[in-house]
Design an enzyme around this catalytic site. Sequence first.
Site, PDB file in Angstrom:
ATOM      1  N   ASP A 170      -3.039 -18.299   0.023  1.00  0.00           N
ATOM      2  CA  ASP A 170      -4.077 -18.966  -0.780  1.00  0.00           C
ATOM      3  C   ASP A 170      -4.752 -20.074   0.024  1.00  0.00           C
ATOM      4  O   ASP A 170      -5.977 -20.189   0.080  1.00  0.00           O
ATOM      5  CB  ASP A 170      -3.506 -19.483  -2.118  1.00  0.00           C
ATOM      6  CG  ASP A 170      -2.167 -20.190  -1.999  1.00  0.00           C
ATOM      7  OD1 ASP A 170      -1.587 -20.256  -0.883  1.00  0.00           O
ATOM      8  OD2 ASP A 170      -1.681 -20.710  -3.032  1.00  0.00           O
ATOM      9  N   ASP A 209      -6.469  -7.140   4.102  1.00  0.00           N
ATOM     10  CA  ASP A 209      -7.627  -6.486   3.489  1.00  0.00           C
ATOM     11  C   ASP A 209      -8.518  -7.542   2.837  1.00  0.00           C
ATOM     12  O   ASP A 209      -9.735  -7.584   3.067  1.00  0.00           O
ATOM     13  CB  ASP A 209      -7.139  -5.478   2.439  1.00  0.00           C
ATOM     14  CG  ASP A 209      -8.292  -4.787   1.727  1.00  0.00           C
ATOM     15  OD1 ASP A 209      -9.239  -4.365   2.417  1.00  0.00           O
ATOM     16  OD2 ASP A 209      -8.256  -4.694   0.489  1.00  0.00           O
ATOM     17  N   TYR A 218       0.821  -1.211   0.000  1.00  0.00           N
ATOM     18  CA  TYR A 218       0.000   0.000   0.000  1.00  0.00           C
ATOM     19  C   TYR A 218       0.858   1.267   0.000  1.00  0.00           C
ATOM     20  O   TYR A 218       0.413   2.318  -0.432  1.00  0.00           O
ATOM     21  CB  TYR A 218      -0.908   0.033   1.234  1.00  0.00           C
ATOM     22  CG  TYR A 218      -2.216  -0.702   1.083  1.00  0.00           C
ATOM     23  CD1 TYR A 218      -2.256  -2.032   0.690  1.00  0.00           C
ATOM     24  CD2 TYR A 218      -3.419  -0.064   1.345  1.00  0.00           C
ATOM     25  CE1 TYR A 218      -3.452  -2.708   0.564  1.00  0.00           C
ATOM     26  CE2 TYR A 218      -4.622  -0.728   1.228  1.00  0.00           C
ATOM     27  CZ  TYR A 218      -4.641  -2.047   0.837  1.00  0.00           C
ATOM     28  OH  TYR A 218      -5.832  -2.704   0.715  1.00  0.00           O
ATOM     29  N   LYS A 257       3.192 -15.324   1.847  1.00  0.00           N
ATOM     30  CA  LYS A 257       3.374 -16.011   0.563  1.00  0.00           C
ATOM     31  C   LYS A 257       4.874 -16.258   0.404  1.00  0.00           C
ATOM     32  O   LYS A 257       5.496 -15.898  -0.599  1.00  0.00           O
ATOM     33  CB  LYS A 257       2.786 -15.139  -0.575  1.00  0.00           C
ATOM     34  CG  LYS A 257       2.679 -15.812  -1.916  1.00  0.00           C
ATOM     35  CD  LYS A 257       1.587 -16.843  -2.041  1.00  0.00           C
ATOM     36  CE  LYS A 257       1.711 -17.581  -3.361  1.00  0.00           C
ATOM     37  NZ  LYS A 257       0.752 -18.694  -3.521  1.00  0.00           N
ATOM     38  N   ASP A 310     -12.475  -9.290   4.306  1.00  0.00           N
ATOM     39  CA  ASP A 310     -13.761  -9.291   3.584  1.00  0.00           C
ATOM     40  C   ASP A 310     -14.258 -10.729   3.407  1.00  0.00           C
ATOM     41  O   ASP A 310     -15.449 -11.007   3.537  1.00  0.00           O
ATOM     42  CB  ASP A 310     -13.628  -8.626   2.209  1.00  0.00           C
ATOM     43  CG  ASP A 310     -13.974  -7.135   2.224  1.00  0.00           C
ATOM     44  OD1 ASP A 310     -13.662  -6.466   3.225  1.00  0.00           O
ATOM     45  OD2 ASP A 310     -14.555  -6.642   1.233  1.00  0.00           O
TER      46      ASP A 310
HETATM   47  C1  IPM Z   1     -10.523  -1.219   4.001  1.00  0.00           C
HETATM   48  C2  IPM Z   1     -10.623  -0.629   2.606  1.00  0.00           C
HETATM   49  C3  IPM Z   1      -9.452   0.289   2.339  1.00  0.00           C
HETATM   50  C4  IPM Z   1      -8.182  -0.548   2.376  1.00  0.00           C
HETATM   51  C5  IPM Z   1      -9.484   1.087   1.013  1.00  0.00           C
HETATM   52  C6  IPM Z   1     -10.821   1.679   0.718  1.00  0.00           C
HETATM   53  C7  IPM Z   1      -8.433   2.148   1.011  1.00  0.00           C
HETATM   54  O1  IPM Z   1     -10.751  -1.632   1.657  1.00  0.00           O
HETATM   55  O2  IPM Z   1     -10.445  -0.448   4.967  1.00  0.00           O
HETATM   56  O3  IPM Z   1     -10.568  -2.450   4.134  1.00  0.00           O
HETATM   57  O4  IPM Z   1      -7.821  -1.189   1.357  1.00  0.00           O
HETATM   58  O5  IPM Z   1      -7.531  -0.549   3.419  1.00  0.00           O
HETATM   59 MN    MN Z   2     -11.116  -3.599   2.513  1.00  0.00          MN
END
Ligand code: IPM
Ligand code: MN
Length: 358
Positions: free
Chosen positions: A225, A249, A146, A192, A253
């Site tokens: 993975d 990240d 990042y 990884k 999710d």
């Molecule tokens: C998160 C989001 C952010 C990230 C983006 C929107 C910058 O996806 O907070 O998980 O990738 O950190």
């Molecule tokens: Mn995110």
Amino acid sequence: MKNYNLAVLPGDFIGPEVVDATIEVLEALSPQYNLKFTYNRLPFGGNALESHGHPLPEETKEACSQADAVLMGSAGGPVGDHPWNKVPREKRVESGILGIRKHLGLYANLRPVKVFEGLEHLSPLKTDVARGTDMLIIRELTGGIYFGKPSFNEKDKGLSTMVYERYEVERIARTAFESATLRGGKVTSVDKANVLDVSQFWRDVVVGIHQSEFPQIELDHLYVDNAAMQIASKPTQFDTVVTSNLFGDILSDLAAVIPGSLGVLPSASLGGTVGLFEPVHGSAPDIAGQGIANPVGTLLSAAMMLRFGLKEVDAADAVEKAVQAALAEDATKDLGGTRGTKAFTDAVIQVLPTAAAV
Ligand code: IPM
Ligand code: MN
Ligand code: NAD
């Protein structure tokens, strides 16, 4: 009476909806715990890009630095064709999000994934698979790909660099081992290392900190993975997971599917002098303005703010219990229930006193 000055970054689309719901709950809760919150609402995100020419104005940075805690909604525009996505990278809303994390030195992002007892039916996974899930994903937040340099997007070449310095891996490893000490005593480091030099470095440093400082903690390693597959198929095997910025990240999710919706996952970003608390989800432009945004991720982030940021542990417990009780009655629409944002928030406020007493 304790006074707390909160910097509030509502953000865009559903951000203000879930933040307003959370402030309502904080207001309902505060008298009982002798707390007084002042909410300093600050421009941040796409709205700030339009009003101030930048997603993270100087005044917002300054006010966050001076606050007792930062409560954030979510910021950003629709994923496709949109004016906010056509500005130079440094003016993108996402750069504003990275900017506030970096500005406050928030290298440790705690993303708990918990299936509450009695709420297993909200998971799309088999009840027996989801039941008992209680993992903490610790995502490194101010380094990795990042922030690595060089980074550019040119006519014939695009480049991002994944880089980790020793001190960055050491401190996030310590956060993970210390967290595991207070939890199940097990850390899984996800990398990884079979392909990436930076990941082999990550692993070597994590092993070094383990051997020298936390030998009593169980440590294992997974490639990212396989980790994705293991999280989806047997989530209860995990206690504390530590991983890099990008992998964390993506995996968080994915893990949101276990409790049933991305709308329920909270986070705490720590490591600086002031903590930032925000849901894991984004600004969800697809459902904004419909009154159906799930406020649970932000409510549980406020609970993390009370617990880790302000050390108001009883108030934090009360919020968590009330959310759990309200979900047990009837969940939000994204979880298959019937409640929208307001009905769910009202239900949380309704059960607060009884939930707090449990
Ligand atoms: C998160 C989001 C952010 C990230 C983006 C929107 C910058 O996806 O907070 O998980 O990738 O950190
Ligand atoms: Mn995110
Ligand atoms: P998203 O998280 O906004 O939405 C993904 C899906 O989950 C959508 O279908 C959405 O409706 C649903 N969802 C998310 N939160 C929900 C909630 N509280 N209740 C019910 N459903 C919910 O991800 P995206 O669509 O990829 O991103 C939209 C924008 O948000 C982008 O600009 C992105 O950069 C930004 N974003 C910001 C943050 C943040 O502020 N920290 C985090 C992630 C994404």
